[in-house]
Design a protein around this motif. Structure first.
Motif: not given
Length: 420
Positions: A147-151, A200-204, A213-224, A413-418
């Motif tokens: 799980e990510p630990r957001l500072v 972890a953020p991908l699954q969230r 469409w949830t994606f990750v390629v080369d450490d670039f991720f999101g849900s468009t 909000v989506p990626v921040r909350d993830a």
């Protein structure tokens, strides 16, 4: 597995690969199969593709990056030996792709995985790719993602107050007749206590936004939520999103807001520019196109968008990469007219977009594929201890800077909350 065949210079050349796809029992949640390293994903409503490893890689930059990627991919497919026992879109030889927004920026990649697992229409498969014959691996969920630990969050390239001035400058240029619309982006930086496990953020994101469409390629991720181009057996589809309103969480009030969005002259104008740009870009490749008379309102958990699905029938030998080259950047992420808008973005935005708002997705051996627009996304730093989050807003003549800032915050909000 074999060592990857890398083409960093962008020059097409034969990359002989051996590919085998076999049907399998349902493997369960696709994202749970991903290892921590070299993860690749494109998932929508639980179906899609995940992959890992690198059998071959192409990188490029510049205005010809799509053309060179397409040429390289054709050479790879021409020299590969493929045994596909499934025959569905996404089976056989595929490459995951991500492209930078601006011509000159680095980061455009085609990645051919060593293993791909897919599911569609109740059928599942595994594909193994390498320079020699390999057996399919045993598929099972990996260890749970850390799980990510957001500072905390901090301003990125441009502080919020300064971004208001950037929007005001764009409005002045539009009102002066320099252009009709420009899309301005901003970023914030999320600092983490330990290197990010991107699973972890991908699954969230996939759980919270299953219709994206949830994606990750080369450490670039999101849900468009926005499909730039889907090409399947000669039918092309492009989903246009332009015009946004935030949700309140009150269903009754949100229905009222949705009705106001559908009647908003400012948002309808912005949407019309975006739809027109897509239709004009697709026209040279299609024998016919279909555009609905009015947009519909797409409801997402945090915002609502005006949306239109443009469809067409392509003529001749056309690939998803070719169509993406023609469509990018659409008015939904660049502006109108395109050249003037992109020039203004370079002049006043003050942001290195990288791959934000560029095409991301996958392409198959026959040229079919799905490429979304990389919105609601984050770029992981090399050390994994921070993530740049991106959002953008369409600016037209009657845009109000404070309202655009609020819209950008809602889109973050989506990626921040993830990551929370």
């Amino acid at each position: 597995m074999s060592s990857p065949v890398v083409d960093p210079a962008g020059a097409p050349g034969p990359v002989p690969l051996v590919v085998r796809t076999v049907e399998i029992d349902d493997p369960g949640p696709l994202l749970a199969l991903l290892p921590r390293d070299e993860a690749l994903a494109w998932v929508h409503h639980g179906d899609g593709l995940v992959g890992w490893g690198r059998a071959a890689v192409h990188s490029g930059r510049g205005p010809e990056r799509f053309t060179r990627a397409h040429a390289w991919w054709r050479e790879v497919t021409r020299h590969s030996v493929v045994r596909d026992e499934v025959g569905l879109p996404g089976s056989g030889l595929v490459a995951f792709s991500t492209f930078a927004f601006h011509d000159a920026d680095p980061g455009s990649l085609l990645v051919v995985p060593q293993v791909v697992v897919g599911r569609r229409d109740g059928r599942a498969w595994v594909t193994v790719i390498g320079t020699s014959i390999s057996s399919a691996p045993e598929l099972a969920p990996h260890e749970p993602a850390n799980e990510p630990r957001l500072v905390g969050l901090r301003d990125g390239s441009v502080a919020a107050d300064a971004w208001l001035d950037v929007v005001a400058e764009a409005v002045d240029r539009i009102q002066a007749g320099r252009l009709d619309k420009v899309v301005l982006a901003r970023d914030v930086v999320a600092d983490l206590a330990e290197p990010l496990d991107v699973r972890a953020p991908l699954q969230r994101l996939a759980a919270s936004y299953p219709g994206c469409w949830t994606f990750v390629v080369d450490d670039f991720f999101g849900s468009t939520p926005e499909m730039l181009v889907r090409l399947e057996r000669g039918l092309v589809t492009s989903r246009v999103l332009a015009g946004t309103i935030r949700r309140t969480g009150d269903d009754t009030h949100d229905l009222t807001l949705a009705a106001s969005l559908a009647r908003s002259s400012k948002d309808l104008e912005e949407h019309e520019y975006a739809v027109r740009s897509v239709v004009e870009a697709l026209a040279p490749f299609c024998t016919s196109t279909n555009v609905p008379e009015a947009p519909f309102v797409l409801h997402l958990p945090n915002v609502m968008h005006l949306a239109t699905d443009v469809t067409g029938v392509v003529a001749g030998d056309v690939s998803a990469l070719t169509l993406a080259s023609a469509l990018h950047p659409s008015a939904a992420v660049g502006g109108t007219p395109r050249a003037e808008a992109v020039s203004l973005i370079r002049e006043i935005e003050g942001l290195d977009r990288g791959r934000y708002a560029g095409p991301v997705g996958w392409v198959g051996a026959g040229g079919d594929g799905e490429l979304g627009i990389a919105l609601r996304s984050g770029a992981v730093a090399d050390d994994g201890l921070s993530v740049r989050l991106f959002a953008g807003c369409g600016i037209v003549a009657d845009s109000v800077p404070e309202e655009e800032l609020a819209e950008a915050r809602a889109k973050l909000v989506p990626v921040r909350d993830a990551l929370s």
